[in-house]
Design a protein around this motif. Structure first.
Motif, PDB file in Angstrom:
ATOM      1  N   LEU A   1     -51.710   6.455  23.994  1.00 13.81           N
ATOM      2  CA  LEU A   1     -52.787   6.829  24.901  1.00 13.81           C
ATOM      3  C   LEU A   1     -53.678   5.647  25.289  1.00 13.81           C
ATOM      4  O   LEU A   1     -54.530   5.779  26.172  1.00 13.81           O
ATOM      5  CB  LEU A   1     -53.639   7.935  24.281  1.00 13.81           C
ATOM      6  N   GLN A   2     -53.482   4.489  24.662  1.00 13.72           N
ATOM      7  CA  GLN A   2     -54.249   3.314  25.058  1.00 13.72           C
ATOM      8  C   GLN A   2     -53.808   2.775  26.412  1.00 13.72           C
ATOM      9  O   GLN A   2     -54.485   1.945  27.009  1.00 13.72           O
ATOM     10  CB  GLN A   2     -54.138   2.225  23.989  1.00 13.72           C
ATOM     11  N   GLY A   3     -52.638   3.248  26.889  1.00 12.16           N
ATOM     12  CA  GLY A   3     -52.200   2.896  28.234  1.00 12.16           C
ATOM     13  C   GLY A   3     -50.985   2.002  28.273  1.00 12.16           C
ATOM     14  O   GLY A   3     -50.682   1.279  27.322  1.00 12.16           O
ATOM     15  N   ASP A   4     -50.293   2.043  29.411  1.00 15.86           N
ATOM     16  CA  ASP A   4     -49.053   1.285  29.582  1.00 15.86           C
ATOM     17  C   ASP A   4     -49.255  -0.219  29.477  1.00 15.86           C
ATOM     18  O   ASP A   4     -48.351  -0.951  29.081  1.00 15.86           O
ATOM     19  CB  ASP A   4     -48.426   1.613  30.944  1.00 15.86           C
ATOM     20  N   ASP A   5     -50.437  -0.696  29.866  1.00 15.68           N
ATOM     21  CA  ASP A   5     -50.643  -2.142  29.928  1.00 15.68           C
ATOM     22  C   ASP A   5     -51.264  -2.716  28.662  1.00 15.68           C
ATOM     23  O   ASP A   5     -51.605  -3.890  28.608  1.00 15.68           O
ATOM     24  CB  ASP A   5     -51.515  -2.494  31.130  1.00 15.68           C
ATOM     25  N   ALA A   6     -51.398  -1.885  27.598  1.00 14.50           N
ATOM     26  CA  ALA A   6     -52.045  -2.367  26.370  1.00 14.50           C
ATOM     27  C   ALA A   6     -51.084  -3.129  25.463  1.00 14.50           C
ATOM     28  O   ALA A   6     -51.520  -3.965  24.662  1.00 14.50           O
ATOM     29  CB  ALA A   6     -52.660  -1.193  25.610  1.00 14.50           C
ATOM     30  N   TYR A   7     -49.787  -2.855  25.566  1.00 19.56           N
ATOM     31  CA  TYR A   7     -48.795  -3.463  24.675  1.00 19.56           C
ATOM     32  C   TYR A   7     -47.552  -3.869  25.458  1.00 19.56           C
ATOM     33  O   TYR A   7     -47.234  -3.293  26.505  1.00 19.56           O
ATOM     34  CB  TYR A   7     -48.382  -2.487  23.565  1.00 19.56           C
ATOM     35  N   ASP A   8     -46.843  -4.868  24.921  1.00 21.36           N
ATOM     36  CA  ASP A   8     -45.572  -5.294  25.510  1.00 21.36           C
ATOM     37  C   ASP A   8     -44.386  -4.569  24.887  1.00 21.36           C
ATOM     38  O   ASP A   8     -43.366  -4.348  25.550  1.00 21.36           O
ATOM     39  CB  ASP A   8     -45.377  -6.804  25.311  1.00 21.36           C
TER      40      ASP A   8
ATOM     41  N   ALA B   1     -44.350   2.003  30.548  1.00 24.17           N
ATOM     42  CA  ALA B   1     -44.700   1.966  29.133  1.00 24.17           C
ATOM     43  C   ALA B   1     -43.928   0.887  28.386  1.00 24.17           C
ATOM     44  O   ALA B   1     -42.818   0.498  28.766  1.00 24.17           O
ATOM     45  CB  ALA B   1     -44.419   3.323  28.495  1.00 24.17           C
ATOM     46  N   ALA B   2     -44.517   0.415  27.295  1.00 27.70           N
ATOM     47  CA  ALA B   2     -43.868  -0.583  26.437  1.00 27.70           C
ATOM     48  C   ALA B   2     -42.621   0.014  25.793  1.00 27.70           C
ATOM     49  O   ALA B   2     -42.642   1.161  25.333  1.00 27.70           O
ATOM     50  CB  ALA B   2     -44.832  -1.051  25.359  1.00 27.70           C
ATOM     51  N   PRO B   3     -41.532  -0.740  25.727  1.00 19.84           N
ATOM     52  CA  PRO B   3     -40.311  -0.254  25.063  1.00 19.84           C
ATOM     53  C   PRO B   3     -40.529  -0.064  23.562  1.00 19.84           C
ATOM     54  O   PRO B   3     -41.429  -0.668  22.967  1.00 19.84           O
ATOM     55  CB  PRO B   3     -39.287  -1.369  25.332  1.00 19.84           C
ATOM     56  N   TRP B   4     -39.682   0.756  22.955  1.00 20.79           N
ATOM     57  CA  TRP B   4     -39.718   1.006  21.517  1.00 20.79           C
ATOM     58  C   TRP B   4     -38.519   0.352  20.839  1.00 20.79           C
ATOM     59  O   TRP B   4     -37.368   0.569  21.244  1.00 20.79           O
ATOM     60  CB  TRP B   4     -39.681   2.506  21.229  1.00 20.79           C
ATOM     61  N   LEU B   5     -38.777  -0.441  19.812  1.00 17.71           N
ATOM     62  CA  LEU B   5     -37.739  -0.934  18.915  1.00 17.71           C
ATOM     63  C   LEU B   5     -37.870  -0.108  17.641  1.00 17.71           C
ATOM     64  O   LEU B   5     -38.878  -0.210  16.935  1.00 17.71           O
ATOM     65  CB  LEU B   5     -37.923  -2.424  18.629  1.00 17.71           C
ATOM     66  N   ALA B   6     -36.889   0.733  17.361  1.00 13.08           N
ATOM     67  CA  ALA B   6     -37.053   1.800  16.372  1.00 13.08           C
ATOM     68  C   ALA B   6     -36.232   1.543  15.116  1.00 13.08           C
ATOM     69  O   ALA B   6     -35.092   1.051  15.194  1.00 13.08           O
ATOM     70  CB  ALA B   6     -36.655   3.144  16.987  1.00 13.08           C
ATOM     71  N   ILE B   7     -36.808   1.900  13.966  1.00 14.61           N
ATOM     72  CA  ILE B   7     -36.192   1.620  12.663  1.00 14.61           C
ATOM     73  C   ILE B   7     -36.250   2.856  11.791  1.00 14.61           C
ATOM     74  O   ILE B   7     -37.294   3.504  11.674  1.00 14.61           O
ATOM     75  CB  ILE B   7     -36.935   0.464  11.960  1.00 14.61           C
ATOM     76  N   THR B   8     -35.123   3.170  11.152  1.00 18.83           N
ATOM     77  CA  THR B   8     -35.093   4.212  10.139  1.00 18.83           C
ATOM     78  C   THR B   8     -34.140   3.787   9.027  1.00 18.83           C
ATOM     79  O   THR B   8     -33.522   2.732   9.078  1.00 18.83           O
ATOM     80  CB  THR B   8     -34.701   5.581  10.737  1.00 18.83           C
ATOM     81  N   GLY B   9     -34.020   4.621   8.002  1.00 18.52           N
ATOM     82  CA  GLY B   9     -33.178   4.322   6.848  1.00 18.52           C
ATOM     83  C   GLY B   9     -33.777   4.991   5.628  1.00 18.52           C
ATOM     84  O   GLY B   9     -34.945   5.384   5.627  1.00 18.52           O
ATOM     85  N   THR B  10     -32.993   5.104   4.582  1.00 16.49           N
ATOM     86  CA  THR B  10     -33.513   5.718   3.362  1.00 16.49           C
ATOM     87  C   THR B  10     -34.573   4.830   2.715  1.00 16.49           C
ATOM     88  O   THR B  10     -35.602   5.315   2.255  1.00 16.49           O
ATOM     89  CB  THR B  10     -32.369   5.983   2.370  1.00 16.49           C
TER      90      THR B  10
END
Length: 480
Positions: A164-171, A119-128
């Motif tokens: 659910l679009q699949g592992d190869d749909a995104y980088d 699966a494509a890695p996640w670069l995650a962002i949060t904050g107020t």
């Protein structure tokens, strides 16, 4: 999705009884996905309007049961509860689940579990504040680098649907996560994560500032490459210090000042990187100019630095950072310049629904006529007014809780002229803009940054911003 992942998920959940709490966008997405993997799904929602019944009918056609008008009773035999983000941890349904030994998770957790082995890695962002803008900036940078990406999570397409679009749909994914979503996502382990800032918000949901901060800090758990924090907000750095990360993961700061080693910052109106360069003790890499950031307000430059840090953690080259920032266009109602009328700039920051966001807006201009007010959500305004007092030419107040702001102005900026419009109807915005125009002088900025929620007068902050923009257009037409 690869066949191995589908089989694994079906083996795990086929025939399980899943209760989905909430008939909103994420709830419907989760219900359909889980039913598609062979689970027996029941959606519960306290509403029973015509819109609720229409949604229920569509889900019924897909073999999904819906329980309307009762959101407190746990269906018999439930094996797992999947909650929509806004449901409070204290909800009676969850108390029943806890008593029965049933886990409660959110849609982000389900999406994480649905990921395949590649699966494509996640670069995650949060904050107020600033989450959406930073996530969209990051996606723009990743696209400029030629990567297949999407801004997901708390924005855009439901994250389950994208996964659910699949592992190869995104980088790679740029993922905005709210404190609610993080609370219900215990397994999430991002490639890299960022907490942009921390200020009191949603305390009625979390119960305390400590609990709110702890949920924000979950974004750092298990990070692989970088934990990005705000140098100016020590609370974010403390969350990094507490996080259990993978070996070799680094703490990366961003600052509006000159960056130290392992930081990104600003030098002579240049955004520079001293984190992802060789010999960072001595070297720095130019990424972009301040003028490449739209708009170049201080808090938005901070957003750009955070986005750049996550992109650089993923190996993006400097030129793509510059191109991505240049290509980015912010959403409406986020410190958006509406028009100039008689030498006065009119700026719509209706998205500034709390004091922390309004503080960032007020710091962006030198001489301001401030339009503020709405639903305070338990906020106090003394610190905000104290910090902005020297910039205020005047203030126009609207909304249900405007008295709280007026009283803070009386205490900390008694010399500033205040127009208190005793109105909460939608037409009050036109009157507010006219009063602001009367107070403003050439070179001033009329800034609508309410520091409050909008629901006392408008359906949402978008409608409030549209009312402001329309009032400004009317003003411009009459001044010609």
């Amino acid at each position: 999705m690869g066949s191995q992942e589908v089989t694994t998920f079906q083996d795990t959940w086929h025939g399980k009884n899943i209760t989905v709490a909430g008939l909103g966008v994420s709830g419907v997405s989760a219900a359909r996905a889980l039913a598609g993997f062979g689970a027996s799904v029941t959606v519960v929602d306290g509403g029973d309007s015509e819109a609720h019944r229409e949604k229920a009918a569509l889900l019924n056609e897909a073999g999904i049961s819906v329980q309307l008008g009762d959101s407190t009773t746990l269906p018999d035999g439930t094996d797992l509860v999947v909650t929509s983000p806004g449901w409070k941890p204290t909800s009676p349904l969850f108390a029943e689940a806890a008593a029965a030994g049933v886990d409660v998770v959110g849609d982000v957790e389900i999406a994480w579990r649905l990921r395949g082995p590649n699966a494509a890695p996640w670069l995650a962002i949060t904050g107020t504040n600033g989450k959406t803008t930073t996530t969209q900036m990051l996606a723009s940078i990743l696209e400029a680098a030629g990567l297949r990406t999407a801004a997901v999570g708390n924005i855009g397409t439901p994250i389950i649907d994208v996964v659910l679009q699949g592992d190869d749909a995104y980088d790679v994914f740029a993922v905005e996560l709210s404190s609610y979503q993080l609370h219900w996502a215990p397994s999430l382990r991002a490639h890299s994560g960022a907490v942009l800032n921390l200020a009191p918000d949603h305390l009625d949901w979390h119960g305390s500032m400590e609990a709110y901060a702890a949920d924000k800090g979950r974004i750092y758990e298990g990070n692989q490459v970088a934990c990005v924090y705000n140098v100016a907000d020590k609370a974010t750095e403390k969350l990094v210090e507490k996080a259990d990360v993978e070996e070799g993961c680094r703490a990366i700061g961003f600052t509006l000042g000159t960056p130290g080693p392992s930081e990104l910052g600003v030098v002579d109106d240049i955004l520079v990187d001293r984190a992802f360069v060789e010999n960072r003790q001595k070297n720095a890499q130019e990424l972009a100019e301040v003028s490449d950031v739209n708009p170049p307000a201080p808090h938005n430059i901070a957003n750009a630095l955070a986005a750049a840090a996550l992109a650089r953690a993923f190996g993006v080259e400097p030129q793509a950072v510059r191109e991505g920032l240049r290509n980015f266009r912010p959403d409406a109602h986020r410190i958006a310049h509406v028009a100039d009328v008689d030498g006065v700039a009119y700026v719509d920051d209706s998205k500034a629904t709390n004091t922390h966001a309004a503080q960032a807006s007020l710091a962006s201009y030198e001489s301001i006529v401030w339009i503020a007010g709405g639903l305070a959500k338990g906020a106090t305004f003394d610190e905000l007014v104290t910090g902005a007092a020297k910039r205020l030419r005047g203030v126009v107040l609207i909304g249900a809780d405007r008295a709280l702001i007026r009283e803070a102005l009386e205490r900390h900026a008694p010399e500033v002229p205040v127009v208190d419009l005793d109105r909460t109807d939608t037409g009050a915005m036109s009157a507010a803009v006219q009063e602001a125009a009367r107070l403003a002088r050439e070179g001033d900025t009329v800034l609508m940054a309410p520091a409050c929620a909008s629901m006392d007068m408008f359906t949402n902050y978008n409608k409030r911003g549209e009312a402001f923009a329309e009032a400004v257009r009317e003003l411009g037409a009459t001044s010609v």
